[in-house]
Write an enzyme that holds these catalytic residues in place. Structure first.
Site, PDB file in Angstrom:
ATOM      1  CE  LYS A   9      -2.895   3.169   1.204  1.00  0.00           C
ATOM      2  NZ  LYS A   9      -2.225   4.188   1.703  1.00  0.00           N
ATOM      3  N   GLY A  55       5.326   3.758  10.860  1.00  0.00           N
ATOM      4  CA  GLY A  55       4.578   4.720  10.531  1.00  0.00           C
ATOM      5  C   GLY A  55       4.027   5.470  12.097  1.00  0.00           C
ATOM      6  CB  SER A  56       1.492   7.617  13.291  1.00  0.00           C
ATOM      7  OG  SER A  56       0.254   7.023  12.640  1.00  0.00           O
ATOM      8  N   GLY A 101      -0.571   2.485  13.131  1.00  0.00           N
ATOM      9  CA  GLY A 101      -0.182   1.129  13.315  1.00  0.00           C
ATOM     10  C   GLY A 101      -1.079   0.514  14.182  1.00  0.00           C
ATOM     11  CD  GLU A 108       9.656   2.236  13.446  1.00  0.00           C
ATOM     12  OE1 GLU A 108       9.081   3.026  14.143  1.00  0.00           O
ATOM     13  OE2 GLU A 108      10.335   2.853  12.326  1.00  0.00           O
ATOM     14  CB  CYS A 162      12.177   5.641  13.421  1.00  0.00           C
ATOM     15  SG  CYS A 162      11.594   5.107  11.919  1.00  0.00           S
ATOM     16  CD  GLU A 186       8.112   9.726  16.928  1.00  0.00           C
ATOM     17  OE1 GLU A 186       8.920   9.623  16.171  1.00  0.00           O
ATOM     18  OE2 GLU A 186       7.079   8.860  16.651  1.00  0.00           O
TER      19      GLU A 186
END
Length: 532
Positions: free
Chosen positions: A183, A240-241, A245, A264, A301, A392
Site C-alpha cells: 500500500k 508509521g504513527s 499502526g 514500528e 524514527c 513522540e
C-alpha cells in the site's frame, strides 16, 4: 498530467472513479501526477493473485530468489535521475539524501540476496531416527523455517525508498519466499509508482510468478484496512504513527483468523547523561545532541526526543541552549506532518511547568511547511503527571528532563514505555555505578547506544530496529537487518518424511552445503550411516 493505475501482478488496473494528486510540500501545490484510488475489487484481485503466486514462489530456490532481488536493485538504478527528481518534488528531501537512501535500498536488496545464496538462514535442524532407543524409539525429525504467505506492506512517509515499496519489509518478505502487496504512502505516490514498475519489470525478467508483487494507491485509510482484513493476507509490515499502526493491528487481531502485524510506530529515544560524562564531555554532547535532534528536520524514527540529566548540571542547559539555537529547520514531508508537529509542540508548551528552553531558526521564509526546531524543558515530576509528554512529537523537537539524583534517574527510566532506542553517555566509572540503569533499559528498548546518538540505523546482520510496545507491536522482531526475514516465516517439522519429499535443505546429502544442526552438532557434512 500523468494518471497512474494500480499494479496488480504483471498488469495495470484503474477500475475506480476516485483520484488524488501527488503534492509538493515545498510549494503546497499539486504535482502533475494523478492516481486512481484502489477499489475493493482490485484489493481482492491482488490478494488472489498473490495467493496463487505463493504456490510457486515458495518453491523457488534461494539462488532464483536472490537473482530476483538483485534484478530489482538493477531496475531501480535504471530509473536514473527521474527517481531522484520525482522524489524531491514529493518529499522536500535533498538530492543527496535521496541518493543516499537509494543506495541503502539497493544494499538491503543485495544483503538479502547474499543471505539467500548462502542458505543457512533457514536454521535447518535434523535429529535422525533412533529405532533402537528404549523405552520409546525416536522418529526422524527435521526442522526448518518456511514462508507464511502473502504479506501486506505499508510504505513509510519519512523514507520514500528504504522503508517504502522496495524497502526492508518488501525485501525481507521476498527473501522469505512470500509475495508482497504494497500500500503506497500517499506522501510520495509518484516515487512509489516508479519503484513499483521496477519491481514488476524485475519479476517479469526473472520469470517470477504473476502476482508475486502488487502496488495499491489510496490517500485515505480504507484500502489499508480492507487489505489487512482480506483473509488471504497472512502478515503485515508497517512503519508509521502509533495511531495508524494500532488501527491496523486491531483490524488484524479481530479477523476470524488473526494474523501478526509487525508495526514500528515511533519512539522518543531517550538519552541519559551521567555525571562523569557531563563533566568531561558536556559541551560536545550538547552540540551533537542538537544535531541529532534536528537531522532530517527531525523526521527519523530515531531522533532523540528526551534528554535526561541531573539538576546540579544546570550550566549544561545553557550550553545546550546555545547549541540548539544554532540549528536550522527544514520543510517537512507533508502539510499534515507539519501541522501535527506544530500542534504537538504547542500542546506540550501549554502544560504548566513546561518551558521553551531554545528555538532554532530557518534558512528561508518563502517555503511552505517549514519547521522551526524547538527544545523544551521540564522536571521529572511534571513529566510523570502528564502522559502526553511521553508521546513522540514527530519533527525537530526534544525535551530536556532534569532529575535530582541517581535514584530519581533510575525511577524515571523504570517508568518509560517501550522504545526503539535508549542512549547512555557515561565514563567507564559512570557505567559501572549506573549498571542498574543499563539493565532497566535492556527491557525498554531494542537498541542501546553508549556514548553516541541513535539517529541513523546501520543495515547489517546484527542490527535491531524494534522494541517493546508501543514502539512496536512485537518486541521479538526487527524491521532492519538480516533477522527481519524471520517475521515472515514459520517453523515446520517433518517427521519420518521420505528423502524425495524433503526440501533440499533437509535432505541427507545437503546439496546446498549449508550449515545445519545435525544431532546437536553444527555441520555442513552430509548425513551418512556413520554419522546418523
Amino acid at each position: 498530467m500523468t494518471i497512474e493505475k494500480q499494479i496488480i501482478g504483471n498488469q495495470f488496473s484503474g477500475l475506480g472513479n476516485e483520484t488524488f494528486y501527488s503534492c509538493n510540500p515545498f510549494t503546497g501545490t499539486n504535482n502533475k501526477f494523478v492516481f486512481y484510488k484502489s477499489t475493493l475489487g482490485e484489493i481482492c484481485l491482488a490478494a488472489e493473485k498473490a495467493t496463487t503466486a505463493f504456490k510457486y514462489y515458495k518453491l523457488e530456490s534461494g539462488v532464483d530468489k536472490a537473482t530476483f532481488l538483485e534484478t530489482i536493485a538493477e531496475e531501480i538504478m535504471n530509473i536514473g535521475e527521474d527517481l531522484i527528481t520525482t522524489c524531491m518534488t514529493e518529499t522536500a528531501l535533498s538530492a543527496a539524501r535521496i541518493e543516499s537512501e537509494r543506495g541503502r535500498t539497493i544494499n538491503q536488496l543485495k544483503m538479502f540476496a547474499t543471505l539467500l545464496r548462502e542458505g543457512s538462514w533457514v536454521d535447518a535442524r535434523i535429529d535422525t531416527a533412533l529405532p533402537g532407543r528404549t523405552p520409546i524409539p525416536r522418529p526422524d525429525l527435521r526442522f526448518m523455517y518456511r514462508p507464511i504467505g502473502p504479506i501486506a506492506v505499508f510504505g513509510a512517509s519519512n523514507f520514500p525508498l528504504a522503508f517504502s515499496v522496495a524497502g526492508g519489509d518488501t525485501a525481507s518478505a521476498f527473501a522469505a519466499g512470500c509475495p508482497v502487496i504494497v500500500k503506497a504512502h500517499p506522501a510520495h505516490p509518484a516515487t512509489s509508482a516508479l519503484v513499483g514498475k521496477a519491481i514488476q519489470q524485475a519479476a517479469i525478467k526473472t520469470n517470477m510468478p504473476d502476482g508475486v508483487f502488487s502496488l495499491l494507491f489510496d490517500n485515505g485509510i480504507e484500502a489499508g484496512i480492507e487489505l489487512v482484513k482480506n483473509p488471504l493476507i497472512k502478515a503485515v509490515g508497517f512503519t508509521g504513527s502509533f495511531k495508524a499502526g494500532k488501527a491496523l493491528y486491531d483490524a488484524a487481531v479481530k479477523r476470524p483468523e488473526p494474523i501478526p502485524v509487525f508495526a514500528e510506530m515511533g519512539s522518543t529515544n531517550p538519552v541519559f547523561i551521567l555525571p562523569g560524562a557531563m563533566k568531561e564531555q558536556g559541551k560536545n554532547i550538547a552540540e551533537a545532541f542538537a544535531v541529532s535532534v534536528t537531522l532530517g528536520a527531525g523526521q527519523f524514527c530515531t531522533n532523540p526526543g528526551i534528554l535526561v540529566h541531573t539538576c546540579k548540571d544546570s550550566e549544561f542547559e545553557d550550553i545546550l541552549k546555545n547549541s540548539f539555537e544554532k540549528t536550522t529547520g527544514g520543510v517537512m514531508l507533508t502539510p499534515y506532518i507539519f501541522k501535527a508537529y506544530k500542534g504537538g509542540v504547542q500542546q506540550n508548551l501549554s502544560i504548566d511547568g513546561v518551558r521553551q528552553l531554545a528555538k532554532g531558526h530557518t534558512a528561508t521564509s518563502d517555503e511552505n511547511n517549514l519547521a522551526i526546531p524547538s527544545l523544551l524543558a521540564t522536571t521529572s515530576a511534571v513529566f510523570k503527571d502528564y502522559q502526553q509528554l511521553s508521546e513522540e512529537v514527530f519533527g525537530p523537537s526534544s525535551m530536556v528532563i532534569s532529575v535530582s539524583n541517581k535514584e530519581e534517574m533510575i525511577n524515571f527510566a523504570s517508568n518509560f514505555a517501550g522504545q526503539l532506542t535508549a542512549t547512555i553517555h557515561g565514563t567507564e566509572e559512570d557505567l559501572i555505578e549506573y549498571n542498574e540503569l543499563l539493565h532497566i533499559l535492556e527491557q525498554k528498548a531494542g537498541r542501546i547506544i553508549i556514548n553516541g546518538f541513535p539517529t541513523g540505523v546501520e543495515v547489517c546482520s546484527s542490527m535491531v530496529h524494534g522494541g517493546p510496545f508501543p514502539a512496536t507491536t512485537d518486541s521479538r522482531t526487527t524491521s532492519v537487518g538480516m533477522a527481519a526475514i524471520y517475521r515472515f516465516v514459520k517453523p515446520i517439522c517433518y517427521q519420518n518424511m521420505p528423502q524425495s519429499l524433503l526440501p533440499e535443505e533437509l535432505t541427507d546429502m545437503n546439496p546446498m552445503k549449508i550449515y545445519r544442526l545435525v544431532n546437536d552438532m553444527h555441520t555442513k557434512e552430509a548425513i551418512t550411516k556413520n554419522n546418523k
